[in-house]
Design an enzyme around this catalytic site. Structure first.
Site, PDB file in Angstrom:
ATOM      1  N   GLY A  15       0.810  -1.215   0.000  1.00 58.03           N
ATOM      2  CA  GLY A  15       0.000   0.000   0.000  1.00 58.03           C
ATOM      3  C   GLY A  15       0.841   1.261   0.000  1.00 58.03           C
ATOM      4  N   ALA A  18       3.269   2.962  -5.115  1.00 60.26           N
ATOM      5  CA  ALA A  18       3.174   2.036  -6.257  1.00 60.26           C
ATOM      6  C   ALA A  18       1.902   1.209  -6.165  1.00 60.26           C
ATOM      7  CB  ALA A  18       4.401   1.127  -6.307  1.00 60.26           C
ATOM      8  N   LYS A  81       5.924  21.553 -10.662  1.00 65.44           N
ATOM      9  CA  LYS A  81       7.334  21.323 -11.020  1.00 65.44           C
ATOM     10  C   LYS A  81       7.478  21.474 -12.531  1.00 65.44           C
ATOM     11  CE  LYS A  81      10.728  17.549 -11.136  1.00 65.44           C
ATOM     12  NZ  LYS A  81      11.013  16.164 -10.749  1.00 65.44           N
ATOM     13  N   VAL A 189       0.949 -10.408   4.974  1.00 64.43           N
ATOM     14  CA  VAL A 189       0.981 -11.614   4.150  1.00 64.43           C
ATOM     15  C   VAL A 189       2.113 -12.477   4.700  1.00 64.43           C
ATOM     16  CG1 VAL A 189       1.479 -12.532   1.858  1.00 64.43           C
ATOM     17  CG2 VAL A 189      -0.046 -10.568   2.114  1.00 64.43           C
ATOM     18  N   THR A 347      12.152   9.448 -11.374  1.00 66.71           N
ATOM     19  CA  THR A 347      11.481   8.650 -12.401  1.00 66.71           C
ATOM     20  C   THR A 347      10.751   7.420 -11.856  1.00 66.71           C
ATOM     21  OG1 THR A 347      13.641   7.660 -12.720  1.00 66.71           O
ATOM     22  CG2 THR A 347      12.912   9.260 -14.368  1.00 66.71           C
TER      23      THR A 347
HETATM   24  C1  LIG Z   1      15.793   8.233  -1.200  1.00 69.68           C
HETATM   25  C2  LIG Z   1      14.674   8.017  -2.165  1.00 69.68           C
HETATM   26  C3  LIG Z   1      14.155   9.081  -2.881  1.00 69.68           C
HETATM   27  C4  LIG Z   1      13.131   8.894  -3.815  1.00 69.68           C
HETATM   28  N1  LIG Z   1      12.679   9.944  -4.553  1.00 69.68           N
HETATM   29  C5  LIG Z   1      11.747   9.732  -5.503  1.00 69.68           C
HETATM   30  C6  LIG Z   1      11.239  10.797  -6.299  1.00 69.68           C
HETATM   31  O1  LIG Z   1      11.611  11.956  -6.140  1.00 69.68           O
HETATM   32  N2  LIG Z   1      10.309  10.507  -7.230  1.00 69.68           N
HETATM   33  C7  LIG Z   1       9.837   9.256  -7.420  1.00 69.68           C
HETATM   34  O2  LIG Z   1       9.003   9.040  -8.312  1.00 69.68           O
HETATM   35  N3  LIG Z   1      10.266   8.247  -6.646  1.00 69.68           N
HETATM   36  C8  LIG Z   1      11.195   8.440  -5.718  1.00 69.68           C
HETATM   37  N4  LIG Z   1      11.611   7.402  -4.933  1.00 69.68           N
HETATM   38  C9  LIG Z   1      10.991   6.098  -5.103  1.00 69.68           C
HETATM   39  C10 LIG Z   1       9.653   6.087  -4.404  1.00 69.68           C
HETATM   40  O3  LIG Z   1       9.819   6.359  -3.040  1.00 69.68           O
HETATM   41  C11 LIG Z   1       8.979   4.751  -4.579  1.00 69.68           C
HETATM   42  O4  LIG Z   1       9.053   4.332  -5.901  1.00 69.68           O
HETATM   43  C12 LIG Z   1       7.521   4.859  -4.208  1.00 69.68           C
HETATM   44  O5  LIG Z   1       7.386   5.400  -2.936  1.00 69.68           O
HETATM   45  C13 LIG Z   1       6.856   3.536  -4.290  1.00 69.68           C
HETATM   46  O6  LIG Z   1       7.287   2.691  -3.275  1.00 69.68           O
HETATM   47  P1  LIG Z   1       6.602   1.297  -3.190  1.00 69.68           P
HETATM   48  O7  LIG Z   1       5.129   1.500  -3.099  1.00 69.68           O
HETATM   49  O8  LIG Z   1       7.117   0.438  -4.265  1.00 69.68           O
HETATM   50  O9  LIG Z   1       7.158   0.668  -1.802  1.00 69.68           O
HETATM   51  P2  LIG Z   1       6.823   1.023  -0.275  1.00 69.68           P
HETATM   52  O10 LIG Z   1       6.417   2.427  -0.069  1.00 69.68           O
HETATM   53  O11 LIG Z   1       7.999   0.535   0.512  1.00 69.68           O
HETATM   54  O12 LIG Z   1       5.552   0.124   0.068  1.00 69.68           O
HETATM   55  C14 LIG Z   1       5.673  -1.268   0.281  1.00 69.68           C
HETATM   56  C15 LIG Z   1       4.332  -1.778   0.780  1.00 69.68           C
HETATM   57  O13 LIG Z   1       4.373  -3.195   0.840  1.00 69.68           O
HETATM   58  C16 LIG Z   1       3.784  -3.616   2.054  1.00 69.68           C
HETATM   59  N5  LIG Z   1       4.302  -4.947   2.404  1.00 69.68           N
HETATM   60  C17 LIG Z   1       5.566  -5.412   2.253  1.00 69.68           C
HETATM   61  N6  LIG Z   1       5.628  -6.698   2.663  1.00 69.68           N
HETATM   62  C18 LIG Z   1       4.385  -7.033   3.086  1.00 69.68           C
HETATM   63  C19 LIG Z   1       3.805  -8.216   3.624  1.00 69.68           C
HETATM   64  N7  LIG Z   1       4.534  -9.331   3.824  1.00 69.68           N
HETATM   65  N8  LIG Z   1       2.509  -8.201   3.938  1.00 69.68           N
HETATM   66  C20 LIG Z   1       1.749  -7.108   3.742  1.00 69.68           C
HETATM   67  N9  LIG Z   1       2.244  -5.961   3.240  1.00 69.68           N
HETATM   68  C21 LIG Z   1       3.548  -5.926   2.918  1.00 69.68           C
HETATM   69  C22 LIG Z   1       4.136  -2.532   3.045  1.00 69.68           C
HETATM   70  O14 LIG Z   1       3.262  -2.545   4.153  1.00 69.68           O
HETATM   71  C23 LIG Z   1       3.947  -1.301   2.169  1.00 69.68           C
HETATM   72  O15 LIG Z   1       2.586  -0.925   2.174  1.00 69.68           O
HETATM   73  C24 LIG Z   1      12.607   7.596  -4.001  1.00 69.68           C
HETATM   74  C25 LIG Z   1      13.111   6.530  -3.244  1.00 69.68           C
HETATM   75  C26 LIG Z   1      14.138   6.723  -2.355  1.00 69.68           C
HETATM   76  C27 LIG Z   1      14.668   5.544  -1.582  1.00 69.68           C
END
Ligand SMILES: Cc1cc2nc3c(=O)[nH]c(=O)nc-3n(C[C@H](O)[C@H](O)[C@H](O)COP(=O)(O)OP(=O)(O)OC[C@H]3O[C@@H](n4cnc5c(N)ncnc54)[C@H](O)[C@@H]3O)c2cc1C
Length: 497
Positions: A15, A18, A81, A189, A347
């Site tokens: 959640g 992404a 932006k 999960v 990106t």
């Molecule tokens: C330093 C940094 C700067 C960034 N800057 C940018 C930017 O400027 N622009 C940009 O587009 N992107 C940027 N990003 C990338 C961006 O933060 C991510 O792409 C975006 O937040 C999406 O993250 P995510 O949803 O993939 O993962 P997360 O936010 O980590 O979410 C993972 C989810 O999976 C769930 N989960 C995991 N395992 C389990 C399980 N076993 N059971 C149930 N739930 C589980 C967690 O609860 C959570 O809800 C940056 C990243 C970093 C590290």
């Protein structure tokens, strides 16, 4: 995808941004044909909570959902932006900073003369007119503090992206999705049931609930629970040419006068961002742990922000690279579970949206190996093209210090990137060469590459004859400046937009 094709029931694991972006797009595409979307997340794990800058793809995403811009921006603390401004990546006089602007239809008129001026500079003509900030509408508006929205009578506004609060964005999208029928399960999960080598059978929650679906979308962040851990999809690390692997982040009070730009400021072992939101400023130092310790990095960031003894920081680790295949069997990896190229060009969400939209277009219940191969190649090409563009920022730097020298002397570049750099230094037509090198899926335009090379003041050192039609740089710039000034009159101040 044709309307008659059966739509897949989807379970999204995760959640974060992404997961919710994927859930919204999948729901919009498939719910009308009877398919369900369920999103499961474990609030105790939480989300990464960074990722505050976007490309114009985020605007296209909200437009696609039919969400009013003013409404979601207010809810997400968002600002406009128009590009990214790089500070201190080059030491060449006159090139201490430059903007990588978002494109505009006006570029059709300003980019060709700019390309000619750069071509002349590449042959040894004066570089005085080759700074990119003078040639693009988005840069002009950003520097003047103007809104990206034009008067109705001027249909040539630049594309724009946003800065936003990542937590609030997730919450907003959750509200949008759940109010339209996306099922939200808060649970860990704890196990994944497989159904053969390539297929996931069910996600089993800690309370025993089994979640089944036609497609499982892995948005579990760097854990990559389904694609990497369960299916064992190989991860291709980019650490041989992207050295940064950590970040320390910190918020500061909002800027008095916000500029619609992300600032990317070179530091001792990496760079730091400065992202103006409505109620605060986001800051983060992205660095290489091989060149600076976590404590030193935090100290350096605090010093740069004038916050040596105040304010909380958060430290993050980054796994930079991508999975070999983003779609395998009945699993699609999206977001950090799919991969991450460091945040320099902001990106990540761009790739999230791109991947999910491509998947929706490519979906078929009986999708065979050819369809999956084509999908995975297209996503990988986009990924690697973005990687190359970011690597070029490091490779072309002229800074002092171990980190920067290691980057400048790093020969571990992809073949396409080597060809692009060679093209620039051998006076080739860069637009044509980019099309040949990256094909139709080129991640960055010729204008973007010109901004990078010329923004660093990087030109070949061996002069060549300059054809006469390339020598009118001053006149060309004066004409473009007049045009941009006239265009800018159609835009109001940022605060009023
Ligand atoms: C330093 C940094 C700067 C960034 N800057 C940018 C930017 O400027 N622009 C940009 O587009 N992107 C940027 N990003 C990338 C961006 O933060 C991510 O792409 C975006 O937040 C999406 O993250 P995510 O949803 O993939 O993962 P997360 O936010 O980590 O979410 C993972 C989810 O999976 C769930 N989960 C995991 N395992 C389990 C399980 N076993 N059971 C149930 N739930 C589980 C967690 O609860 C959570 O809800 C940056 C990243 C970093 C590290």
């Amino acid at each position: 995808m044709t309307d008659g094709v059966r739509a897949p029931d989807c379970v999204v694991l995760g959640g974060g941004s992404a997961g919710w972006i994927a859930a919204c797009l999948l729901h919009q595409a498939f719910a009308g044909r009877g398919a369900t979307v369920t999103l499961v997340e474990n609030p105790e794990i939480g989300i990464i909570g960074v990722g505050e800058g976007s490309t114009p793809q985020l605007k296209a995403f909200f437009d696609r959902l039919g969400v009013d811009e003013a409404e979601w921006m207010a809810a997400c603390d968002a600002t406009f932006k128009l590009g990214i401004r790089f500070h201190g990546w080059s030491k060449r006089p006159g090139f201490s900073h430059y903007i990588h602007p978002f494109p505009s239809p006006v570029d059709l008129h300003t980019e060709p003369p700019y390309t000619r001026v750069c071509a002349a500079a590449r042959r040894g003509a004066a570089v005085d007119f080759a700074h990119p900030d003078d040639w693009f509408l988005a840069s002009r508006l950003a520097l003047a503090g103007l809104s990206p929205h034009a008067a109705d009578s001027f249909p040539f506004a630049p594309s724009h992206g946003y800065h936003f609060d990542a937590y609030k964005l997730g919450a907003y999208l959750r509200g949008w999705a759940t109010s339209r029928g996306v099922r939200h399960v808060r649970a860990e999960v704890a196990a994944v049931e497989c159904a053969g080598d390539e297929r996931i059978g069910a996600l089993v929650c800690a309370d025993g609930t089994r979640l089944t679906a036609d497609m499982f979308v892995d948005c579990s962040g760097f854990r990559s629970e389904l694609m990497q851990k369960t299916l064992g999809e190989p991860f291709i690390a980019f650490d041989d040419n992207l050295f940064v692997d950590r970040a320390v982040v910190m918020a500061t009070p909002p800027p008095g006068q916000a500029t619609p730009l992300t600032e990317a400021i070179a530091m001792r072992a990496g760079w730091r961002w400065r992202i103006p939101l409505q109620s605060r400023c986001g800051n983060g130092y992205v660095y290489s742990s091989a060149f600076v310790s976590d404590d030193e990095a935090e100290h350096e960031l605090r010093q740069a922000l004038g916050m040596l003894s105040a304010g909380e920081t958060r430290r993050l680790r980054m796994k930079v690279g991508r999975v070999r295949q983003s779609w395998r069997g009945n699993c699609l990896a999206v977001g950090l579970a799919q991969g991450f190229i460091e945040p320099l060009e902001a990106t990540a969400l761009h790739i999230v949206i791109h991947t999910v939209e491509r998947f929706i277009a490519a979906w078929a219940p009986d999708a065979g190996p050819d369809r999956l191969r084509a999908f995975n190649e297209a996503v990988a090409t986009r990924y690697d093209g973005i990687r190359d563009y970011i690597v070029a920022h490091y490779r072309l730097n002229q800074r002092e210090g171990n980190f920067w020298r290691a980057n400048a002397s790093n020969h571990s570049l992809s073949e396409p990137l080597k060809q692009v750099i060679t093209a620039w230094f051998t006076h080739a037509d860069l637009r044509q060469r980019l099309a040949e090198i990256y094909g139709p899926h080129s991640a960055y335009s010729s204008a973007s590459w010109h901004c990078l090379f010329a923004g660093y003041g990087t030109f070949p050192t061996r002069p060549q004859p300059v054809p006469h039609d390339m020598t009118m740089a001053g006149e060309a710039l004066a004409t473009v400046q007049t045009m941009l000034a006239a265009c800018a009159r159609n835009f109001g101040p940022l605060e009023a937009s």
